[in-house]
Scaffold this motif. Structure first.
Motif, short mmCIF file in Angstrom:
data_model
loop_
_atom_site.label_atom_id
_atom_site.label_comp_id
_atom_site.label_asym_id
_atom_site.label_seq_id
_atom_site.Cartn_x
_atom_site.Cartn_y
_atom_site.Cartn_z
N LYS A 100 -29.77 -20.97 77.73
CA LYS A 100 -29.26 -22.09 76.92
C LYS A 100 -29.49 -23.42 77.66
CE LYS A 100 -27.55 -19.23 73.86
NZ LYS A 100 -28.22 -19.04 72.56
N GLU A 101 -30.72 -23.64 78.05
CA GLU A 101 -31.05 -24.72 78.99
C GLU A 101 -31.27 -26.08 78.34
OE1 GLU A 101 -34.58 -25.69 82.26
OE2 GLU A 101 -34.43 -23.69 81.39
N TRP A 102 -30.86 -27.10 79.08
CA TRP A 102 -31.23 -28.50 78.81
C TRP A 102 -31.95 -29.00 80.06
CZ3 TRP A 102 -29.61 -32.15 74.81
CH2 TRP A 102 -29.00 -31.53 73.72
N ARG A 103 -32.95 -29.83 79.86
CA ARG A 103 -33.74 -30.32 81.00
C ARG A 103 -33.62 -31.84 81.15
NH1 ARG A 103 -39.18 -26.44 81.22
NH2 ARG A 103 -38.01 -24.74 82.20
N LEU A 104 -33.33 -32.23 82.39
CA LEU A 104 -33.28 -33.64 82.76
C LEU A 104 -34.59 -33.98 83.46
CD1 LEU A 104 -31.47 -36.26 83.14
CD2 LEU A 104 -30.91 -35.32 85.40
N PHE A 105 -35.27 -35.04 82.99
CA PHE A 105 -36.59 -35.38 83.53
C PHE A 105 -36.54 -36.69 84.30
CE2 PHE A 105 -37.32 -32.98 79.63
CZ PHE A 105 -38.24 -32.02 80.05
N SER A 106 -37.33 -36.73 85.36
CA SER A 106 -37.55 -38.00 86.04
C SER A 106 -38.59 -38.79 85.25
CB SER A 106 -38.07 -37.76 87.46
OG SER A 106 -39.40 -37.25 87.41
N PRO A 107 -38.65 -40.12 85.43
CA PRO A 107 -39.75 -40.88 84.84
C PRO A 107 -41.07 -40.44 85.48
CG PRO A 107 -37.97 -42.32 85.58
CD PRO A 107 -37.69 -40.97 86.15
N PRO A 108 -42.19 -40.62 84.79
CA PRO A 108 -43.48 -40.27 85.39
C PRO A 108 -43.71 -41.06 86.67
CG PRO A 108 -43.72 -40.72 83.05
CD PRO A 108 -42.34 -41.15 83.42
N SER A 109 -44.30 -40.40 87.65
CA SER A 109 -44.58 -41.05 88.93
C SER A 109 -46.03 -40.82 89.31
CB SER A 109 -43.67 -40.48 90.02
OG SER A 109 -44.05 -40.97 91.28
N ILE A 110 -46.66 -41.84 89.87
CA ILE A 110 -48.04 -41.70 90.34
C ILE A 110 -48.08 -41.43 91.84
CG2 ILE A 110 -49.00 -43.14 88.50
CD1 ILE A 110 -49.10 -45.47 90.48
N ASP A 111 -46.90 -41.27 92.44
CA ASP A 111 -46.85 -40.96 93.87
C ASP A 111 -47.37 -39.55 94.12
OD1 ASP A 111 -45.69 -43.41 94.19
OD2 ASP A 111 -43.63 -42.64 94.15
N SER A 112 -47.61 -39.21 95.37
CA SER A 112 -48.07 -37.87 95.71
C SER A 112 -47.03 -36.85 95.29
CB SER A 112 -48.34 -37.76 97.22
OG SER A 112 -47.18 -38.08 97.96
N VAL A 113 -47.50 -35.68 94.88
CA VAL A 113 -46.62 -34.65 94.36
C VAL A 113 -45.71 -34.10 95.46
CG1 VAL A 113 -46.53 -32.37 93.29
CG2 VAL A 113 -48.26 -34.02 92.56
N THR A 114 -44.42 -34.05 95.19
CA THR A 114 -43.46 -33.44 96.11
C THR A 114 -42.75 -32.32 95.37
OG1 THR A 114 -41.75 -35.03 95.45
CG2 THR A 114 -43.07 -35.58 97.38
N ASN A 115 -42.28 -31.32 96.11
CA ASN A 115 -41.63 -30.19 95.47
C ASN A 115 -40.27 -30.55 94.88
OD1 ASN A 115 -43.78 -28.54 96.10
ND2 ASN A 115 -42.85 -27.76 97.98
N HIS A 116 -39.52 -31.39 95.60
CA HIS A 116 -38.17 -31.76 95.17
C HIS A 116 -37.92 -33.23 95.43
CE1 HIS A 116 -37.32 -27.42 95.03
NE2 HIS A 116 -37.85 -27.35 96.24
N LYS A 117 -37.12 -33.86 94.58
CA LYS A 117 -36.73 -35.24 94.81
C LYS A 117 -35.46 -35.55 94.00
CE LYS A 117 -39.02 -38.60 92.84
NZ LYS A 117 -40.12 -39.50 92.38
N VAL A 118 -34.71 -36.55 94.45
CA VAL A 118 -33.52 -36.99 93.71
C VAL A 118 -34.00 -37.73 92.47
CG1 VAL A 118 -31.45 -38.42 93.74
CG2 VAL A 118 -32.14 -37.19 95.81
N ILE A 119 -33.52 -37.31 91.29
CA ILE A 119 -33.96 -37.95 90.05
C ILE A 119 -32.83 -38.66 89.31
CG2 ILE A 119 -35.87 -36.34 89.76
CD1 ILE A 119 -34.25 -34.94 87.56
N PHE A 120 -31.58 -38.41 89.72
CA PHE A 120 -30.47 -39.09 89.05
C PHE A 120 -29.22 -39.00 89.92
CE2 PHE A 120 -27.43 -39.76 85.45
CZ PHE A 120 -28.00 -40.94 84.97
#
Length: 373
Positions: free
Chosen positions: A291-311
């Motif tokens: 029963k999932e809802w997904r919270l998305f970060s804005p698009p980023s052009i930075d190098s891909v990281t596995n995890h980051k603070v988004i909110f």
């Protein structure tokens, strides 16, 4: 009607192409925005394992998102393409009747604004200037067939490369975002087992409903807004028996290669600018229990990281796993006191016949005035 099915029909039924006006795009996306704001549950839950970084994030009101490569389903956010659709679209676009109709539109001067935008005013003038006063429809039919066979031959010869471009383009766009996952319920033994370290972890309760609001950024181009014009960007997952059909993007890839080969000064046509959101929100029916809802970060052009603070958001309550250690439970309870939010202990219900867990006040649990086992 089930709310998720309602959202599925709304999202999949909403198409904004690259030739749509800004106003048309705004009206369509606003419909999605209003549905989400109206239907998001009063509370959403996030399951966490007992790790140092999870506890630290709780202390700091941080919500961390993960890159899609970190998800446990190898099909996560991976769409597919339909060869039958590609064939029918090529047959239609390259048919004698379709091309004759385009020529007649150019010749009459009744050219749709969208077509002018696609070709450019200079190219439109050149096309009109080169249209003969009298068309040899027999020759045109022959030339259409020759062009169609040449394009089909090009596609067949380069199909593997075109498919690579298709998946690479979509996955690159998806990997620019980080996702945090929430559930509509906190009493599922399966969820606690899968996402809270076998009931040794904890669960955070959040109130997104009270903070969700229309985006105020005032973007000049919203046709490709995959944030649904809301802040923060959150939406329910659609559970499906099949992956999302992203054939429209493969058609764009084919078009881009043909335009590059012909060196034609044309703008690319995108059949569905909301495609990335649809890919990111489509998940196998096997996971429906989440029963999932997904919270998305804005698009980023930075190098891909596995995890980051988004909110950043303070939870409204903390729930301690059934098998959490006494030491860990005490740490979580102290954090709740500091934040002035409720703390609950999840326990088993021995008086009912279901497999759900239910919460009791941690203070009452420790006093022994509520069921302990």
């Amino acid at each position: 009607m089930d709310k998720r099915i309602e959202f599925e029909r709304l999202l999949y039924g909403t198409t904004v192409d690259s030739l749509s006006s800004q106003e048309t795009a705004k009206v369509k996306i606003k419909t999605l925005q209003e549905w989400i704001i109206t239907n998001i549950p009063d509370r959403l839950y996030r399951f966490r394992a007992n790790t140092e970084y999870a506890v630290s994030a709780l202390r700091n009101d941080e919500i961390w998102g993960s890159n899609l490569w970190e998800f446990n389903d190898p099909y996560e956010c991976i769409p597919f393409y339909n060869l039958d659709t590609i064939q029918s679209e090529l047959e239609r676009e390259l048919s004698f009747e379709h091309i004759l109709n385009l020529i007649q539109l150019f010749k009459s001067g009744n050219i749709p604004a969208a077509m002018t935008n696609a070709f450019g005013a200079e190219m439109v003038e050149r096309i009109i200037a080169n249209i003969p006063d009298r068309l040899d429809e027999s020759a045109l039919r022959t030339n259409c067939e020759i062009m169609k066979q040449q394009i089909i031959a090009f596609i067949v010869q380069n199909f593997n490369d075109l498919c690579d471009q298709f998946f690479t383009g979509i996955l690159q766009a998806e990997s620019q975002r980080h996702i945090a996952c929430f559930s509509e319920h906190n009493d599922s033994s399966l969820m606690w087992g899968h996402y809270a370290n076998g009931h040794h972890g904890f669960c955070l309760e959040y109130d997104f409903k009270s903070i969700l609001k229309p985006c105020q950024q005032g973007c000049t181009d919203i046709k490709g807004c995959n944030n649904f014009m809301i802040t923060p960007s959150i939406a329910p997952v659609i559970y499906s028996k099949s992956r999302f059909d992203a054939t429209s993007h493969l058609l764009t890839v084919i078009q881009a290669n043909i335009i590059a080969r012909a060196e034609a000064p044309m703008e690319l046509y995108y059949g569905d600018t909301l495609l990335i959101s649809k890919c990111l929100l489509t998940k196998s029916l096997d996971w429906e229990y989440e029963k999932e809802w997904r919270l998305f970060s804005p698009p980023s052009i930075d190098s891909v990281t596995n995890h980051k603070v988004i909110f950043s958001l303070k939870p409204t309550a903390v729930y301690i796993g059934r098998r959490s250690s006494a030491e860990q439970a005490q740490i979580l309870n102290e954090i709740c006191k500091e934040k002035d939010i409720p703390c609950y202990q999840m326990i088993q219900n021995y008086h009912g016949d279901d497999f759900k867990l239910f919460p009791v006040s941690y203070a009452e649990y420790m006093k022994g005035t509520s069921p302990r086992k």
